[in-house]
Design a protein around this motif. Sequence first.
Motif, short mmCIF file in Angstrom:
data_model
loop_
_atom_site.label_atom_id
_atom_site.label_comp_id
_atom_site.label_asym_id
_atom_site.label_seq_id
_atom_site.Cartn_x
_atom_site.Cartn_y
_atom_site.Cartn_z
N THR A 225 1.02 -1.17 -0.14
CA THR A 225 -0.06 -0.03 0.15
C THR A 225 0.84 1.42 0.00
N PHE A 226 1.92 1.25 0.65
CA PHE A 226 2.89 2.39 0.93
C PHE A 226 3.50 2.73 -0.52
N THR A 227 3.37 1.68 -1.59
CA THR A 227 4.26 2.00 -2.81
C THR A 227 3.06 1.96 -3.89
N THR A 228 1.87 1.66 -3.73
CA THR A 228 0.63 1.61 -4.45
C THR A 228 0.10 2.89 -4.83
N MET A 229 -0.27 3.58 -3.57
CA MET A 229 -0.94 4.82 -3.76
C MET A 229 -0.09 5.85 -4.13
#
Length: 511
Positions: A225-229
């Motif tokens: 999540t830290f690198t998708t958004m």
Amino acid sequence: MRLRVGWRASVSLSGTVLKYLSVAFLVPILVSLLYEREDLLVFVATMAGTALAGTLLERVGSPEDLGDREAFLMVGLTWLLVAFVGAVPYVLAGTGTIAHPVNALFESMSGFTTTGSTVMRDISVEAHSRELMMWRQLTQWLGGMGIVVLAVAILSELSVGGAQLMEAEAPGPGVEKLTPRIAETARALWLAYVGFSIAEVLLLSLLGATELAPNMTAYGALAHTFTTMPTGGFSPQARSIEAFSWAVQWAIIPFMVVAGTNFVLFWQLLNGDWREAVADSEFRFYAGVLASLTAIVSVLLFVDGALVDAENVGRVAGAIEPSVRHAAFQVVSIVTTTGYASMNFDIWSPPAQYALVFAMFLGGSAGSTGGAIKMIRWLVILKSIRRELFTTVHPSAVRPVRLAGEPLDETAVRGIYTFTLLYFVLFLGGALLLALDAARVDGFEIEVIGLITACAATLGNIGPGLGVVGPMGNFVDFPWTSKLLMVGLMWIGRLEIFPVLVLLTRAYWRS
């Protein structure tokens, strides 16, 4: 002639941002306490050093009203300082290829600018501590919506002059003021960003609790999540999203689409302006491009059958679902500049790879976390080309370029053309310098497509390229001089070129 820039205020405010950034180190510290505590002292020391450095820089001057000049300097300087600070844990931890100072700076700049290109040869929680890998992920999440936008949202010292700061950092041509106060606008953008992040963590965690994604842990859900958004693309898995099931790949696609969408539209939806949001011309263009490219690549993959299944044991020629899934995933990942890989697209046919190279220059929407040129600019360029074709046939016609039914100022149109031209000049110049540097170093060989896509990937904050810098490759074998050049390209690309280049002009400092 004396300097015309209040540099002390810029340095002081950069120090303020740095001081409060030290709080972010609490995340890897907490991860360290929950797991093996391998690098606990590394992050405690870095946190203390960052807070001290920020406090000292803060005392260089006093926060005062910021003009455009001071905003440019503050934003450019802040992003450089943040990248240097982010590199410190890699060096202190002393493990793997990122322990080298130049590699550490490359990885940190790639993180904060949400580029996703890596010089980490062994990507795993076995080779590096979980806290170090989580810090690598967190740098992208912090840089996604913008370090300075976050600072404007929470720091009273930056409320005055916040509009200039956000304008200098904003991903796209301008910031739409959603509320009467710019700090409230910054908070609104970050609230939407945090909200979608929480939703993705929950969804991936739920999948991990089922047989659909048995290897998706709570740690993995948060890390990805830290690198998708932020459309970053770092993964603690060596093979990126290929390491997970089809369910995880489908689940991540809509979040990448959201991350590449103008976050102003979500504010409008929350306020009941859904008609205006749905009718947004840039969003419709963005959705159309994603759908069209996905359809084209799906057909190419279906016909070619160049898909490798999850166990890497053979080809699945003519498989509809894998063709559509991998095409959609990679098109969305590259267009939004996320840089994830659902498989090694280096094995794809040349036409499918060319489609991805084309996608590298598109980018997400203005006001999103995506990089590259941005959809709004391409939309304006296409509209202006159509206008020129019309006026060629009807010389006396007056036909302005329109967005959402409103005429666009010709100054804005010229600015978009100027930015796009500069982007390609920097891309071609950067590729040439990388080629010259590669030829200078004995024993370092790289194919042309690798050089070209390495430059496109770093300037556009995309992440992987093709060849040696492909989705399962890395940038570690480049000469240190080339790595520093690409650090500069990532910095310039994230700040949309002008805020950096203006600092290099004599007129900025003197006139």
